[in-house]
Design a protein around this motif. Structure first.
Motif, PDB file in Angstrom:
ATOM      1  N   PRO A 413      -8.596   3.967  10.883  1.00  0.00           N
ATOM      2  CA  PRO A 413      -8.520   4.122   9.418  1.00  0.00           C
ATOM      3  C   PRO A 413      -7.161   4.637   8.946  1.00  0.00           C
ATOM      4  O   PRO A 413      -6.655   4.192   7.916  1.00  0.00           O
ATOM      5  CB  PRO A 413      -9.634   5.137   9.119  1.00  0.00           C
ATOM      6  N   LEU A 414      -6.576   5.574   9.695  1.00  0.00           N
ATOM      7  CA  LEU A 414      -5.264   6.080   9.304  1.00  0.00           C
ATOM      8  C   LEU A 414      -4.207   4.994   9.444  1.00  0.00           C
ATOM      9  O   LEU A 414      -3.284   4.900   8.628  1.00  0.00           O
ATOM     10  CB  LEU A 414      -4.894   7.292  10.162  1.00  0.00           C
ATOM     11  N   THR A 415      -4.323   4.172  10.487  1.00  0.00           N
ATOM     12  CA  THR A 415      -3.403   3.043  10.659  1.00  0.00           C
ATOM     13  C   THR A 415      -3.494   2.097   9.466  1.00  0.00           C
ATOM     14  O   THR A 415      -2.478   1.631   8.940  1.00  0.00           O
ATOM     15  CB  THR A 415      -3.720   2.292  11.958  1.00  0.00           C
ATOM     16  N   ALA A 416      -4.722   1.805   9.036  1.00  0.00           N
ATOM     17  CA  ALA A 416      -4.895   0.939   7.865  1.00  0.00           C
ATOM     18  C   ALA A 416      -4.345   1.597   6.610  1.00  0.00           C
ATOM     19  O   ALA A 416      -3.777   0.929   5.742  1.00  0.00           O
ATOM     20  CB  ALA A 416      -6.377   0.604   7.684  1.00  0.00           C
ATOM     21  N   LYS A 491      -5.018  -1.258   1.823  1.00  0.00           N
ATOM     22  CA  LYS A 491      -5.121   0.198   1.843  1.00  0.00           C
ATOM     23  C   LYS A 491      -6.524   0.613   1.436  1.00  0.00           C
ATOM     24  O   LYS A 491      -6.950   0.358   0.314  1.00  0.00           O
ATOM     25  CB  LYS A 491      -4.094   0.822   0.893  1.00  0.00           C
ATOM     26  N   PRO A 492      -7.264   1.297   2.330  1.00  0.00           N
ATOM     27  CA  PRO A 492      -8.628   1.717   1.989  1.00  0.00           C
ATOM     28  C   PRO A 492      -8.611   2.771   0.884  1.00  0.00           C
ATOM     29  O   PRO A 492      -7.617   3.463   0.665  1.00  0.00           O
ATOM     30  CB  PRO A 492      -9.166   2.299   3.301  1.00  0.00           C
ATOM     31  N   SER A 493      -9.731   2.926   0.227  1.00  0.00           N
ATOM     32  CA  SER A 493      -9.879   3.965  -0.796  1.00  0.00           C
ATOM     33  C   SER A 493      -9.875   5.337  -0.136  1.00  0.00           C
ATOM     34  O   SER A 493     -10.425   5.521   0.949  1.00  0.00           O
ATOM     35  CB  SER A 493     -11.168   3.771  -1.574  1.00  0.00           C
ATOM     36  N   ALA A 494      -9.283   6.314  -0.827  1.00  0.00           N
ATOM     37  CA  ALA A 494      -9.190   7.662  -0.268  1.00  0.00           C
ATOM     38  C   ALA A 494     -10.567   8.272  -0.059  1.00  0.00           C
ATOM     39  O   ALA A 494     -10.827   8.919   0.962  1.00  0.00           O
ATOM     40  CB  ALA A 494      -8.350   8.548  -1.185  1.00  0.00           C
ATOM     41  N   TRP A 495     -11.486   8.054  -1.004  1.00  0.00           N
ATOM     42  CA  TRP A 495     -12.802   8.673  -0.874  1.00  0.00           C
ATOM     43  C   TRP A 495     -13.586   8.051   0.271  1.00  0.00           C
ATOM     44  O   TRP A 495     -14.403   8.727   0.922  1.00  0.00           O
ATOM     45  CB  TRP A 495     -13.572   8.566  -2.184  1.00  0.00           C
ATOM     46  N   MET A 496     -13.343   6.771   0.569  1.00  0.00           N
ATOM     47  CA  MET A 496     -14.021   6.132   1.688  1.00  0.00           C
ATOM     48  C   MET A 496     -13.540   6.708   3.013  1.00  0.00           C
ATOM     49  O   MET A 496     -14.338   6.958   3.928  1.00  0.00           O
ATOM     50  CB  MET A 496     -13.780   4.625   1.641  1.00  0.00           C
ATOM     51  N   LEU A 497     -12.229   6.948   3.123  1.00  0.00           N
ATOM     52  CA  LEU A 497     -11.702   7.557   4.333  1.00  0.00           C
ATOM     53  C   LEU A 497     -12.217   8.975   4.504  1.00  0.00           C
ATOM     54  O   LEU A 497     -12.557   9.397   5.619  1.00  0.00           O
ATOM     55  CB  LEU A 497     -10.165   7.560   4.297  1.00  0.00           C
ATOM     56  N   LEU A 498     -12.273   9.715   3.402  1.00  0.00           N
ATOM     57  CA  LEU A 498     -12.787  11.077   3.457  1.00  0.00           C
ATOM     58  C   LEU A 498     -14.235  11.082   3.929  1.00  0.00           C
ATOM     59  O   LEU A 498     -14.617  11.865   4.822  1.00  0.00           O
ATOM     60  CB  LEU A 498     -12.687  11.717   2.073  1.00  0.00           C
ATOM     61  N   ILE A 578     -16.308  -0.618   9.478  1.00  0.00           N
ATOM     62  CA  ILE A 578     -16.330  -2.070   9.304  1.00  0.00           C
ATOM     63  C   ILE A 578     -16.266  -2.431   7.819  1.00  0.00           C
ATOM     64  O   ILE A 578     -15.546  -3.351   7.414  1.00  0.00           O
ATOM     65  CB  ILE A 578     -17.601  -2.656   9.951  1.00  0.00           C
ATOM     66  N   CYS A 579     -17.015  -1.699   7.011  1.00  0.00           N
ATOM     67  CA  CYS A 579     -17.007  -1.965   5.563  1.00  0.00           C
ATOM     68  C   CYS A 579     -15.634  -1.693   4.963  1.00  0.00           C
ATOM     69  O   CYS A 579     -15.157  -2.436   4.104  1.00  0.00           O
ATOM     70  CB  CYS A 579     -18.057  -1.111   4.864  1.00  0.00           C
ATOM     71  N   ILE A 580     -14.988  -0.615   5.424  1.00  0.00           N
ATOM     72  CA  ILE A 580     -13.695  -0.234   4.861  1.00  0.00           C
ATOM     73  C   ILE A 580     -12.619  -1.246   5.222  1.00  0.00           C
ATOM     74  O   ILE A 580     -11.816  -1.678   4.391  1.00  0.00           O
ATOM     75  CB  ILE A 580     -13.281   1.161   5.364  1.00  0.00           C
ATOM     76  N   LEU A 581     -12.594  -1.650   6.485  1.00  0.00           N
ATOM     77  CA  LEU A 581     -11.443  -2.383   6.993  1.00  0.00           C
ATOM     78  C   LEU A 581     -11.594  -3.895   6.955  1.00  0.00           C
ATOM     79  O   LEU A 581     -10.621  -4.608   6.714  1.00  0.00           O
ATOM     80  CB  LEU A 581     -11.149  -1.943   8.431  1.00  0.00           C
ATOM     81  N   PHE A 582     -12.799  -4.396   7.191  1.00  0.00           N
ATOM     82  CA  PHE A 582     -12.911  -5.811   7.469  1.00  0.00           C
ATOM     83  C   PHE A 582     -13.650  -6.627   6.413  1.00  0.00           C
ATOM     84  O   PHE A 582     -13.569  -7.846   6.422  1.00  0.00           O
ATOM     85  CB  PHE A 582     -13.584  -6.018   8.827  1.00  0.00           C
ATOM     86  N   LEU A 583     -14.394  -5.978   5.535  1.00  0.00           N
ATOM     87  CA  LEU A 583     -15.023  -6.752   4.474  1.00  0.00           C
ATOM     88  C   LEU A 583     -13.976  -7.144   3.438  1.00  0.00           C
ATOM     89  O   LEU A 583     -13.080  -6.364   3.123  1.00  0.00           O
ATOM     90  CB  LEU A 583     -16.136  -5.937   3.813  1.00  0.00           C
ATOM     91  N   PRO A 584     -14.025  -8.347   2.900  1.00  0.00           N
ATOM     92  CA  PRO A 584     -13.014  -8.783   1.916  1.00  0.00           C
ATOM     93  C   PRO A 584     -12.997  -7.866   0.699  1.00  0.00           C
ATOM     94  O   PRO A 584     -14.033  -7.442   0.200  1.00  0.00           O
ATOM     95  CB  PRO A 584     -13.489 -10.194   1.535  1.00  0.00           C
ATOM     96  N   LYS A 585     -11.795  -7.553   0.258  1.00  0.00           N
ATOM     97  CA  LYS A 585     -11.644  -6.715  -0.926  1.00  0.00           C
ATOM     98  C   LYS A 585     -11.725  -7.588  -2.175  1.00  0.00           C
ATOM     99  O   LYS A 585     -11.124  -8.648  -2.236  1.00  0.00           O
ATOM    100  CB  LYS A 585     -10.306  -5.970  -0.884  1.00  0.00           C
ATOM    101  N   ARG A 586     -12.453  -7.121  -3.155  1.00  0.00           N
ATOM    102  CA  ARG A 586     -12.599  -7.846  -4.409  1.00  0.00           C
ATOM    103  C   ARG A 586     -11.955  -7.049  -5.528  1.00  0.00           C
ATOM    104  O   ARG A 586     -12.434  -5.988  -5.906  1.00  0.00           O
ATOM    105  CB  ARG A 586     -14.078  -8.083  -4.711  1.00  0.00           C
ATOM    106  N   TYR A 635      -0.764  -4.467   1.173  1.00  0.00           N
ATOM    107  CA  TYR A 635      -1.419  -3.355   0.472  1.00  0.00           C
ATOM    108  C   TYR A 635      -2.695  -3.827  -0.214  1.00  0.00           C
ATOM    109  O   TYR A 635      -3.690  -3.107  -0.259  1.00  0.00           O
ATOM    110  CB  TYR A 635      -0.438  -2.768  -0.540  1.00  0.00           C
ATOM    111  N   HIS A 636      -2.656  -5.047  -0.746  1.00  0.00           N
ATOM    112  CA  HIS A 636      -3.814  -5.596  -1.443  1.00  0.00           C
ATOM    113  C   HIS A 636      -4.636  -6.532  -0.552  1.00  0.00           C
ATOM    114  O   HIS A 636      -5.470  -7.291  -1.069  1.00  0.00           O
ATOM    115  CB  HIS A 636      -3.367  -6.345  -2.695  1.00  0.00           C
ATOM    116  N   ALA A 637      -4.406  -6.440   0.766  1.00  0.00           N
ATOM    117  CA  ALA A 637      -5.181  -7.214   1.742  1.00  0.00           C
ATOM    118  C   ALA A 637      -5.111  -8.714   1.471  1.00  0.00           C
ATOM    119  O   ALA A 637      -6.095  -9.439   1.666  1.00  0.00           O
ATOM    120  CB  ALA A 637      -6.636  -6.746   1.772  1.00  0.00           C
ATOM    121  N   VAL A 638      -3.946  -9.182   1.052  1.00  0.00           N
ATOM    122  CA  VAL A 638      -3.755 -10.615   0.822  1.00  0.00           C
ATOM    123  C   VAL A 638      -3.334 -11.238   2.151  1.00  0.00           C
ATOM    124  O   VAL A 638      -2.205 -11.058   2.607  1.00  0.00           O
ATOM    125  CB  VAL A 638      -2.693 -10.873  -0.264  1.00  0.00           C
TER     126      VAL A 638
END
Length: 847
Positions: A413-416, A491-498, A578-586, A635-638
């Protein structure tokens, strides 16, 4: 100590996030962490601990405030871009690829001085003359914030010095001797190895990054093994513990061995540049040596907490350095992993229901003897010895895999968060890299030192280093050929990483506190005696005890109805990862005008997975694709640009595009105008597109791109429009969605604008991308009166030599009531749709 370190971290984050909702979230987190530790103590002790924690929180808060105010006061009091002379003391030097870097301590804190000679020794008082430069802030999402990076290190400015004159040169200092040693060892590597190997080995052994090839650095980073290039705990443990154990083996006393080992490590850390990770490792090593000398137990968690407190009290902003985050998070994961591994080892020793082990004796397989009672087994004494080696090997392999997986769970997660992408096979690659790294470091250090006097011996030793590095590169090449070797996550959401880390650490602490399962393994009497003896020795001198031993057993919770649910909760961090890193961001529909300096770069997303770029280049920024456009996209997972529109063939519009095509970034279609001149630029772009698997499409007036509920239409040029001026044949597109209309005009001039008015192709628009960077000869009155833009976006570079935007153009835009936005002032400019309404924001690195 852990509670104190968390309190100081809390105070630091509280200051940096004092303008939003984070303080409330952090307060709840701090209470959640602190309450369990304080609740088990007496009231008086709890009050004392709470008071100390409050003092540390306030200390961190006001220490950050003091450093922040001091930095901005210096920035506002010094004029940059003018010839300046500074006097200061050189306290550190670095070797760069084509120059040398002096760290000059002055009245303005630290100044970086770039000079073409390193003849001036460390400790000298010098007068440096040249132009002071401020470090640039990030102006786009995802771009590295150089100013923030150096601010966290208390470095204020840099200077490419015309002249550096020593005014007071003392005798050769200790740090100068270490610098010369670093330089000579690096020269040995350069003379005996090829440039790639010499750069890696110089970085790994001496901390000299000046010889490291950028391509090799990116190769290691993409593979997830760049940590071996940073001087950290691995180096300290190999060097420091190696010296200590060698001296103990030849019968030196504990104090002598610890003092010599500590001296070697301190010299090594100073020589390598005193990075955050190396200072953390040094502090923990000194605490370990102190424990050895005093015959006391060494607790890794306490040592890690003490190291964090020392580094943060020195400079609280160390918390925001990626080196600090990776170093402490990795070490914390290792500490937790060791405790979990020890717990698993204890459970394996007490629980072995339904286990069958086969031993090979004289070609005949004999089965373990199981007693009649379910879940209880006994080990025959005659096969125990034969099984020991295989069992230990498999157990060791399993523990290494478990520790590596555990470490990856913490670091991914920190790498992401920092790089916006993760290497999927880093775990398996590190299984090969790390065991050989100690050999590489030891052979490199020995070969480098011997090379100062015994060249022939050094050459043979460094051959081993060459083959290890060759194995590294071949392994990376194999991994890169595998599918999904590098996954762009955004970049994952801060609250999700927390939430992720709270669940992961909570699951580990719960597991460490729970009791073993009810199944009991009856060991043979002699094995049981050995087990008791081992436990007795551990209690007498525990290798790593401390706070973990204070967690109470969970009693008979295994039988509780909710226990299965709690056990399932242990898997929540993995599911969440898995939800944070690999699911497509909308994300909703958005249009971003990037700050690319003197050039154009526009990103458009319809919110349904369609990604479009318009232009992407700069005439003022080097490698704009690698350092501004690609970081924004990651940054926007494009992961892919579906359509890239190139309005015309000027370098300030295509240079970044060409970089990304040559680097293999996926682009579906490249749209060029049918009337684009058939020159060298066109052929270069077409060849690069074909090599990248990108289909080239030629468009004209009336062609369109259809989205789910939006549309882009080409207004100009038609196939009949011709000319020699590339600007005059720039593509013009209009984007329309839900009442929002945006007009993108490339670099057309007044003549083309009037032609669009005559053809009746223009309608009122909300956003106008002003043509030709706000040139005097674009955005004419007739054109502006036809489109009447509410917002006018001008993309240009700060202090450009063209004088863009021109004052006359700005006046014409103001006359039609447009709000003018300039990337040179606002940075990235974003228009986005949220809950059916369109909004606008500008990027500010201080937000």
């Amino acid at each position: 100590m852990c509670l104190f370190a968390l309190s100081f971290i809390f105070g630091t984050v509280l200051y940096c996030r004092s303008e939003d909702v984070w303080p409330a979230v952090l307060l709840l987190l701090g209470a959640a962490i602190g309450f369990p530790l304080l609740a088990g103590r007496r009231k008086k002790e709890s009050m004392v601990l709470a008071g100390i924690c409050m003092i540390l929180i306030l200390t961190a808060f006001f220490r950050c405030r003091y450093l922040d105010l001091a930095y901005f006061q210096i920035q506002s009091s010094v004029s940059t871009g003018v010839d300046t002379e500074l006097t200061g003391v050189i306290y550190q030097k670095e070797i760069k690829s084509n120059t040398y870097l002096y760290y000059l301590r002055t009245q303005y804190k630290t100044i970086l001085i770039y000079f073409d000679s390193d003849e001036i020794p460390i400790g000298s008082v010098v007068a440096a003359r040249g132009e002071l430069e401020s470090f640039s802030h990030a102006t786009n999402e995802g771009v590295f914030d150089l100013a923030g990076y150096y601010q966290y290190q208390n470095i204020s400015f840099r200077m490419f010095a015309d002249e550096v004159t020593p005014t007071d040169v003392p005798g050769r200092s200790f740090r100068e001797c270490l610098y010369q040693l670093q330089k000579h060892v690096s020269d040995v590597f350069s003379s005996e190895l090829n440039a790639r190997d010499a750069g890696v080995l110089a970085t790994l052994v001496t901390g000299n990054k000046g010889l490291l090839d950028q391509e090799v650095k990116e190769l290691y980073q993409d593979a997830g093994i760049s940590h071996i290039l940073a001087i950290s705990g691995l180096h300290i443990s190999v060097l420091g513990l190696g010296v200590f154990r060698f001296l103990r083996r030849i019968r030196c006393s504990y104090p002598v061995s610890a003092i010599v080992g500590s001296t070697v490590v301190v010299c090594f850390v100073i020589m390598s540049g005193m990075g955050v990770s190396s200072r953390r490792a040094l502090i923990m090593y000194l605490l370990l040596m102190g424990a050895e000398v005093m015959r006391r137990a060494y607790d890794s968690l306490n040592a890690l907490s003490i190291a964090a407190l020392i580094l943060l009290i020195q400079n609280p902003m160390n918390l925001y350095q990626s080196g600090f985050q990776f170093s402490f998070l990795a070490m914390g994961a290792i500490v937790l992993s060791s405790q979990v591994t020890r717990k698993l080892r204890e459970e394996r020793g007490s629980v072995c229901s339904r286990v069958r082990i086969f031993a090979k004796r004289g070609g005949v397989f004999s089965r373990m003897v199981f007693s009649g009672k379910k879940g209880v087994c006994s080990v025959p004494q005659d096969c125990e010895a034969e099984l020991t080696t295989a069992r230990r090997f498999m157990q060791g392999l399993a523990e290494r895999l478990q520790s590596g997986a555990f470490l990856q769970l913490f670091l991914l997660p920190l790498t992401a968060w920092i790089y916006y992408e993760v290497p999927m096979y880093a775990l398996f690659l590190n299984m090969l890299v790390l065991p050989l790294c100690s050999w590489l470091l030891g052979a490199g250090l020995l070969g480098g030192l011997l090379g100062l006097y015994f060249t022939q011996i050094s050459k043979w030793i460094l051959i081993l280093c060459h083959f290890i590095l060759l194995l590294y590169e071949k392994s990376i090449a194999v991994v890169n050929c595998l599918p999904f070797s590098q996954v762009i996550t955004g970049k994952p959401s801060a609250w999700m990483l927390l939430l992720y880390y709270v669940l992961l650490v909570g699951a580990c602490l719960w597991y460490l506190g729970k009791k073993a399962d009810s199944g009991v393994c009856e060991l043979p009497q002699d094995s049981e005696m050995r087990h008791r003896s081992s436990d007795s020795e551990m209690r007498h001198r525990p290798p790593d005890s401390g706070i973990w031993d204070r967690f109470p057993d969970s009693g008979t919770r295994d039988s509780h109805p909710g226990f299965t649910l709690i056990r399932f909760a242990c898997f929540l961090p993995v599911i969440l990862l898995i939800c944070i890193l690999f699911l497509p961001k909308r994300e909703g529909c958005r249009v971003d005008f990037l700050d690319v300096g003197q050039g154009d770069g526009i990103y458009l997303s319809d919110g349904d997975g369609m990604h479009v770029m318009i232009d992407g280049g700069s005439s003022s920024e080097n490698e704009v694709g690698a350092y501004r456009i690609e970081p924004f996209l990651k940054y926007h997972a494009v992961k892919k640009i579906d359509v890239w529109i190139l309005t015309h063939g000027d370098a300030d519009h295509y240079s970044g595009l060409l970089e990304l095509l040559e680097d293999g970034y996926p682009v579906g279609y490249l749209l060029l105008a049918k009337s684009m001149p058939e020159d060298e630029t066109r052929e270069t772009l077409i060849e690069a597109a074909k090599a990248n698997g990108t289909e080239v499409v030629f468009v004209e007036t009336g062609d369109s791109i259809r989205f789910e509920d939006a549309e882009m239409t080409c207004l100009y040029p038609s196939s009949e429009d011709t000319g020699d001026d590339t600007n005059a044949l720039s593509q013009v597109w209009v984007f329309e969605k839900d009442g929002m209309s945006m007009l993108f005009t490339g670099d057309i001039g007044e003549e083309q604008e009037e032609l669009l008015v005559e053809r009746g192709l223009l309608l009122d628009c909300v956003v106008l991308k002003a043509a030709h960077h706000g040139s005097k000869y674009s955005s004419c009155d007739a054109f502006l009166e036809a489109v009447l833009p509410e917002y006018a976006v001008i993309s240009c570079g700060e202090g450009n030599s063209y004088g863009h935007p021109h004052a006359d153009t700005l006046q014409r835009l103001e006359d039609v009531g447009s709000e003018i936005l300039q990337t040179q002032e606002a940075g990235q400019i974003t228009f986005y749709e949220k809950r059916g309404n369109w909004r606008m924001r500008v990027y500010n690195s201080s937000d």
